[in-house]
Write a protein that holds these residues in place. Structure first.
Motif, PDB file in Angstrom:
ATOM      1  N   GLU A  87     -10.184  -1.254  13.111  1.00 30.68           N
ATOM      2  CA  GLU A  87     -11.344  -1.271  14.008  1.00 30.68           C
ATOM      3  C   GLU A  87     -11.113  -2.162  15.221  1.00 30.68           C
ATOM      4  O   GLU A  87     -11.708  -1.947  16.269  1.00 30.68           O
ATOM      5  CB  GLU A  87     -12.601  -1.703  13.246  1.00 30.68           C
ATOM      6  N   ASP A 104      -3.242  -2.973  -8.308  1.00 34.04           N
ATOM      7  CA  ASP A 104      -3.779  -4.311  -8.572  1.00 34.04           C
ATOM      8  C   ASP A 104      -5.310  -4.330  -8.481  1.00 34.04           C
ATOM      9  O   ASP A 104      -5.923  -3.469  -7.837  1.00 34.04           O
ATOM     10  CB  ASP A 104      -3.221  -5.322  -7.561  1.00 34.04           C
ATOM     11  N   VAL A 126      -0.433  -7.279   4.065  1.00 39.35           N
ATOM     12  CA  VAL A 126       0.728  -6.571   3.506  1.00 39.35           C
ATOM     13  C   VAL A 126       1.939  -7.499   3.465  1.00 39.35           C
ATOM     14  O   VAL A 126       2.720  -7.472   2.507  1.00 39.35           O
ATOM     15  CB  VAL A 126       1.007  -5.245   4.270  1.00 39.35           C
ATOM     16  N   THR A 128       2.114  -9.578   0.434  1.00 41.04           N
ATOM     17  CA  THR A 128       2.591  -8.932  -0.791  1.00 41.04           C
ATOM     18  C   THR A 128       4.105  -8.747  -0.779  1.00 41.04           C
ATOM     19  O   THR A 128       4.670  -8.152  -1.696  1.00 41.04           O
ATOM     20  CB  THR A 128       1.928  -7.545  -1.001  1.00 41.04           C
ATOM     21  N   ALA A 183     -17.559  -6.961  11.497  1.00 41.80           N
ATOM     22  CA  ALA A 183     -16.752  -5.767  11.786  1.00 41.80           C
ATOM     23  C   ALA A 183     -15.835  -5.460  10.607  1.00 41.80           C
ATOM     24  O   ALA A 183     -15.699  -4.306  10.194  1.00 41.80           O
ATOM     25  CB  ALA A 183     -15.926  -5.986  13.051  1.00 41.80           C
ATOM     26  N   GLU A 184     -15.223  -6.490  10.046  1.00 39.77           N
ATOM     27  CA  GLU A 184     -14.238  -6.278   8.975  1.00 39.77           C
ATOM     28  C   GLU A 184     -14.894  -5.683   7.734  1.00 39.77           C
ATOM     29  O   GLU A 184     -14.356  -4.751   7.134  1.00 39.77           O
ATOM     30  CB  GLU A 184     -13.546  -7.604   8.622  1.00 39.77           C
ATOM     31  N   ALA A 239     -10.136  -7.382   5.876  1.00 36.50           N
ATOM     32  CA  ALA A 239      -8.945  -6.851   6.550  1.00 36.50           C
ATOM     33  C   ALA A 239      -7.705  -7.229   5.752  1.00 36.50           C
ATOM     34  O   ALA A 239      -6.820  -6.391   5.502  1.00 36.50           O
ATOM     35  CB  ALA A 239      -8.849  -7.392   7.979  1.00 36.50           C
ATOM     36  N   MET A 240      -7.635  -8.478   5.334  1.00 34.36           N
ATOM     37  CA  MET A 240      -6.489  -8.910   4.535  1.00 34.36           C
ATOM     38  C   MET A 240      -6.463  -8.158   3.199  1.00 34.36           C
ATOM     39  O   MET A 240      -5.407  -7.726   2.741  1.00 34.36           O
ATOM     40  CB  MET A 240      -6.578 -10.412   4.306  1.00 34.36           C
ATOM     41  N   ARG A 249      -3.729  -1.715   0.002  1.00 34.92           N
ATOM     42  CA  ARG A 249      -2.898  -0.574   0.407  1.00 34.92           C
ATOM     43  C   ARG A 249      -1.467  -0.764  -0.075  1.00 34.92           C
ATOM     44  O   ARG A 249      -0.778   0.190  -0.403  1.00 34.92           O
ATOM     45  CB  ARG A 249      -2.908  -0.411   1.933  1.00 34.92           C
ATOM     46  N   SER A 250      -1.042  -2.017  -0.089  1.00 30.43           N
ATOM     47  CA  SER A 250       0.324  -2.318  -0.550  1.00 30.43           C
ATOM     48  C   SER A 250       0.427  -2.251  -2.070  1.00 30.43           C
ATOM     49  O   SER A 250       1.443  -1.814  -2.606  1.00 30.43           O
ATOM     50  CB  SER A 250       0.725  -3.711  -0.047  1.00 30.43           C
ATOM     51  N   CYS A 251      -0.601  -2.701  -2.761  1.00 26.31           N
ATOM     52  CA  CYS A 251      -0.570  -2.781  -4.231  1.00 26.31           C
ATOM     53  C   CYS A 251      -1.789  -2.058  -4.805  1.00 26.31           C
ATOM     54  O   CYS A 251      -2.724  -2.703  -5.306  1.00 26.31           O
ATOM     55  CB  CYS A 251      -0.579  -4.244  -4.677  1.00 26.31           C
ATOM     56  N   HIS A 292     -16.157  -1.967   8.403  1.00 20.24           N
ATOM     57  CA  HIS A 292     -15.093  -0.964   8.488  1.00 20.24           C
ATOM     58  C   HIS A 292     -14.327  -0.817   7.178  1.00 20.24           C
ATOM     59  O   HIS A 292     -13.789   0.252   6.906  1.00 20.24           O
ATOM     60  CB  HIS A 292     -14.180  -1.252   9.676  1.00 20.24           C
ATOM     61  N   ARG A 301     -14.087   2.876   5.822  1.00 24.95           N
ATOM     62  CA  ARG A 301     -12.830   3.502   5.358  1.00 24.95           C
ATOM     63  C   ARG A 301     -12.851   3.757   3.858  1.00 24.95           C
ATOM     64  O   ARG A 301     -11.981   4.439   3.336  1.00 24.95           O
ATOM     65  CB  ARG A 301     -11.632   2.585   5.686  1.00 24.95           C
ATOM     66  N   ALA A 335      -7.983 -16.277   3.232  1.00 24.85           N
ATOM     67  CA  ALA A 335      -7.975 -15.544   4.501  1.00 24.85           C
ATOM     68  C   ALA A 335      -8.541 -16.412   5.617  1.00 24.85           C
ATOM     69  O   ALA A 335      -9.091 -17.480   5.383  1.00 24.85           O
ATOM     70  CB  ALA A 335      -8.802 -14.274   4.356  1.00 24.85           C
ATOM     71  N   ASN A 389      -4.698  -8.961  10.793  1.00 23.32           N
ATOM     72  CA  ASN A 389      -4.996  -9.518   9.469  1.00 23.32           C
ATOM     73  C   ASN A 389      -4.573  -8.570   8.348  1.00 23.32           C
ATOM     74  O   ASN A 389      -4.210  -9.017   7.253  1.00 23.32           O
ATOM     75  CB  ASN A 389      -6.483  -9.870   9.358  1.00 23.32           C
ATOM     76  N   MET A 390      -4.604  -7.274   8.601  1.00 27.72           N
ATOM     77  CA  MET A 390      -4.080  -6.311   7.629  1.00 27.72           C
ATOM     78  C   MET A 390      -2.568  -6.493   7.493  1.00 27.72           C
ATOM     79  O   MET A 390      -2.025  -6.438   6.381  1.00 27.72           O
ATOM     80  CB  MET A 390      -4.392  -4.880   8.076  1.00 27.72           C
ATOM     81  N   ARG A 443     -12.179 -12.614   7.821  1.00 34.11           N
ATOM     82  CA  ARG A 443     -11.149 -11.562   7.835  1.00 34.11           C
ATOM     83  C   ARG A 443     -10.731 -11.098   6.445  1.00 34.11           C
ATOM     84  O   ARG A 443      -9.808 -10.292   6.318  1.00 34.11           O
ATOM     85  CB  ARG A 443      -9.894 -12.022   8.588  1.00 34.11           C
ATOM     86  N   PHE A 463      -0.432  -0.973  10.741  1.00 39.12           N
ATOM     87  CA  PHE A 463      -1.855  -1.161  11.005  1.00 39.12           C
ATOM     88  C   PHE A 463      -2.001  -1.394  12.495  1.00 39.12           C
ATOM     89  O   PHE A 463      -1.342  -2.280  13.040  1.00 39.12           O
ATOM     90  CB  PHE A 463      -2.385  -2.388  10.251  1.00 39.12           C
ATOM     91  N   THR A 523      -7.513  -5.219   2.734  1.00 38.36           N
ATOM     92  CA  THR A 523      -7.037  -3.862   3.042  1.00 38.36           C
ATOM     93  C   THR A 523      -5.514  -3.821   2.986  1.00 38.36           C
ATOM     94  O   THR A 523      -4.926  -2.929   2.359  1.00 38.36           O
ATOM     95  CB  THR A 523      -7.534  -3.429   4.443  1.00 38.36           C
ATOM     96  N   GLY A 524      -4.874  -4.789   3.642  1.00 32.23           N
ATOM     97  CA  GLY A 524      -3.406  -4.843   3.624  1.00 32.23           C
ATOM     98  C   GLY A 524      -2.870  -4.975   2.213  1.00 32.23           C
ATOM     99  O   GLY A 524      -1.908  -4.309   1.826  1.00 32.23           O
ATOM    100  N   ILE A 525      -3.513  -5.823   1.419  1.00 27.78           N
ATOM    101  CA  ILE A 525      -3.031  -6.083   0.051  1.00 27.78           C
ATOM    102  C   ILE A 525      -3.260  -4.860  -0.844  1.00 27.78           C
ATOM    103  O   ILE A 525      -2.361  -4.419  -1.559  1.00 27.78           O
ATOM    104  CB  ILE A 525      -3.716  -7.339  -0.522  1.00 27.78           C
ATOM    105  N   TYR A 541       4.450   0.221   6.278  1.00 29.93           N
ATOM    106  CA  TYR A 541       3.024  -0.071   6.517  1.00 29.93           C
ATOM    107  C   TYR A 541       2.795  -0.374   7.989  1.00 29.93           C
ATOM    108  O   TYR A 541       3.410  -1.272   8.555  1.00 29.93           O
ATOM    109  CB  TYR A 541       2.572  -1.262   5.670  1.00 29.93           C
TER     110      TYR A 541
END
Lengths: 349, 251
Positions: free
Chosen positions: A54, B86, A66, A69, B103-104, B74-75, B81-83, B107, B111, B67, A61-62, B71, A25, B77-79, A23
């Motif tokens: 962005e 879920d 990840v 997780t 912004a978060e 954004a957080m 994309r990973s899972c 976007h 996306r 978070a 934060n992305m 944010r 970002f 998004t990470g979670i 991953y």
């Protein structure tokens, strides 16, 4: 294993992919952009997730998401972007999230320039964001070491559940060298603490950095500090060259340490007993490397691509500021080995 | 005797720290009921914001993460994309989303992130003591607009459900309110639909919930509900702005 001729940033990206970091970002910024570009290119064939965020605020934060997780994720940036990411660095440190962040340092302050620099030393090693926290900082001096740090940085991040910064710079990022890349040997295992949905886990997890009263928060902070003390005890890394008989020891890290390796050769050829201590971990700073010089007359010549940042840690480690001198270069200019030798001779005739 | 109403099984025994008359408790409960009814407890991750719901992680027996301010998308998004399997719920207030995190959220919509955003709009910063938010109504008195919100200095309220619905990445956007038993049921239906779209792998699903803040508004709880029904809905109409599942591109 055969070596390949690769650019620093690309070698690091390839090594990270082989170490199971699926991953990425990021937000484009010179001189780090080859890392996101490499991930973007390899995403389909290597089953990677690449998101162009962005802002660096979001990218960091992305990564926190990840990491929460339990999967390996990272971002890469340079000073201006790292400043934006510091909020999340503080968060990830408090939340005990194991992430890897690459800072390809460039000369600041502000927008500055895009060449090699070490001006982010204080920001990286003293926290950078708000509150009492530390991140492990690794500073590679070659493309090989840069690539090797992909695996090491994730191992340290997971061992201590703490963010790890790889502090490269414009020079190491863009340099091309022969490099031996790691084999693919990472096996993902679910983490018991992760927020990846219970999915068969018998307990639910709650990751928060919000205090629940001053007593609780004091206890939380003390526990965090105990972790940092353990890291300081266990993870100091450095390299010593020709220090055994040295009257003068140069202290330099990263790309500038490379230059200093030639400076000590020139010094030896001219009859001066000069050695080199190269801090590999900038935090924890390798204080142990200086212990044996405490009651000696050994002189220290600290050189950095900044106005004098690590020099303060050297003064503390040597415990005698009168034996520590500094020479720095600003703006992105890397001094030559001879220039450094001449400076050293001016300071210590 | 049969039980007709009880604490959702996914709730912990923690008492809720919300003020009297606050809408967060109702919205939290609706989320809990849906997770329980659909048997999604095992695969839920809730991303909580900074604001009045900052301690909501303590109320749920599901994976939760708080978070940074603004944010959460954004957080999330990470979670997600990973899972991707879920149910990832991003819960935000109006100060958190529309000010700090504009912004978060934009976007995440651009996306087309495949998670659900539950956006609680009470037109004020509650936790910090009643300051103006970008969603604050014109002429509304807050601690930072003591003479009422004026356009000249602060611009106008922001209609998030409409804005998000304009993004191609958004699959579903609706505004509801927790002001009456009927509206609470509509809110539950909207959140449930958003969750279902997410579990079908659709794009961003967004539910804006108008929620009373009697403390911040300096009103009695009953008056706060009436205020939403009479005044707030004029700025923030209750409607489905986008529901691609209904074959309807735009309202």
């Amino acid at each position: 294993m055969s070596k390949v001729f690769m650019q620093g940033n690309e070698a690091f990206a390839e090594a990270a992919i082989r170490c199971g970091c699926k991953y990425f970002f990021g937000y484009p910024i010179t001189p780090s952009s080859e890392i996101p570009e490499y991930y973007a290119k390899k995403a389909p064939s290597e089953d990677l997730t690449f998101v162009q965020a962005e802002t660096e605020v979001s990218a960091f934060n992305m990564v926190a998401g990840v990491a929460a997780t339990g999967k390996r994720g990272m971002t890469a940036t340079s000073g201006p972007g790292f400043s934006l990411g510091c909020e999340a660095m503080s968060y990830m440190s408090a939340a005990s999230l194991p992430a890897v962040i690459v800072d390809c340092m460039r000369p600041g302050p502000a927008d500055g320039e895009i060449l090699g620099s070490q001006g982010d030393y204080n920001q990286l090693t003293k926290g950078g964001g708000h509150g009492d926290y530390n991140t492990i900082v690794l500073a590679p001096y070659s493309v090989q070491e840069y690539a090797d740090f992909a695996s090491l940085s994730f191992e340290l991040a997971e061992k201590y559940r703490n963010p790890v910064v790889v502090a490269s710079d414009g020079t190491i990022a863009k340099l091309m060298e022969n490099v031996e890349l790691p084999k693919k040997n990472y096996e993902f295992k679910r983490s018991d603490w992760a927020c990846d949905g219970m999915n068969g886990r018998s307990h639910y997890n709650d990751i928060t950095t919000c205090g629940d009263g001053p007593e609780q928060w004091e206890h939380f902070n003390i526990t965090l500090q105990q972790k940092y003390q353990t890291i300081q005890q266990n993870e100091q890394r450095w390299e010593e060259i020709n220090t055994e008989d040295a009257d003068i020891i140069i202290v330099a890290f990263g790309s500038l340490a490379r230059v200093c390796m030639d400076t000590i050769k020139i010094a030896r050829e001219n009859g001066k007993k000069v050695g080199l201590i190269r801090p590999i971990t900038l935090w924890p700073f390798p204080e142990k490397a200086f212990e044996k010089y405490e009651k000696t007359n050994t002189k220290f010549f600290v050189t950095e691509l900044n106005a004098g940042q690590m020099v303060n840690d050297v003064k503390i480690a040597v415990n005698d500021k009168n034996r520590v001198e500094f020479y720095g270069k600003l703006g992105g200019i890397t001094p030559t080995p001879i220039e450094l030798y001449q400076k050293l001779c001016e300071i210590y005739p | 005797m049969s039980i007709v109403y009880q604490r959702p099984e996914v709730f912990t025994n923690e008492y809720m720290k919300y003020c009297g008359g606050c809408g967060h408790g109702i919205i939290n409960r609706l989320i809990g009921e849906i997770i329980e009814e659909q048997n999604w407890k095992e695969k839920t991750v809730i991303v909580w914001p900074i604001g009045c719901s900052v301690y909501a992680d303590k109320y749920f027996k599901v994976d939760s993460i708080c978070a940074l301010h603004g944010r959460a998308p954004a957080m999330g998004t990470g979670i997600k994309r990973s899972c991707p399997e879920d149910l990832v719920i991003v819960y935000q207030g109006d100060g958190d989303m529309v000010s700090e995190g504009m912004a978060e959220i934009m976007h995440a919509g651009i996306r087309g992130e495949k998670f659900t955003v539950v956006f609680v709009n009470n037109a004020i910063y509650g936790m910090t003591g009643g300051q103006m938010a970008p969603t604050t109504l014109m002429e509304q008195v807050t601690t930072t607009t003591p003479y009422g919100r004026k356009q000249e200095n602060t611009g106008n309220p922001v209609n998030m459900a409409e804005i998000i619905s304009q993004l191609e990445g958004c699959y579903y956007s609706e505004r509801v309110a927790v002001t009456s038993p009927a509206n609470i049921q509509k809110t539950k239906k909207a959140i449930k639909k958003a969750f279902q779209y997410q579990m079908e792998g659709k794009g961003l699903s967004f539910v804006e919930v108008l929620s009373p803040c009697p403390t911040g508004w300096k009103m009695k709880p009953a008056d706060a509900l009436k205020h939403i029904n009479d005044i707030v809905v004029k700025q923030y109409p209750l409607a489905v702005f986008k529901d691609l599942g209904r074959g309807e591109k735009q309202l």
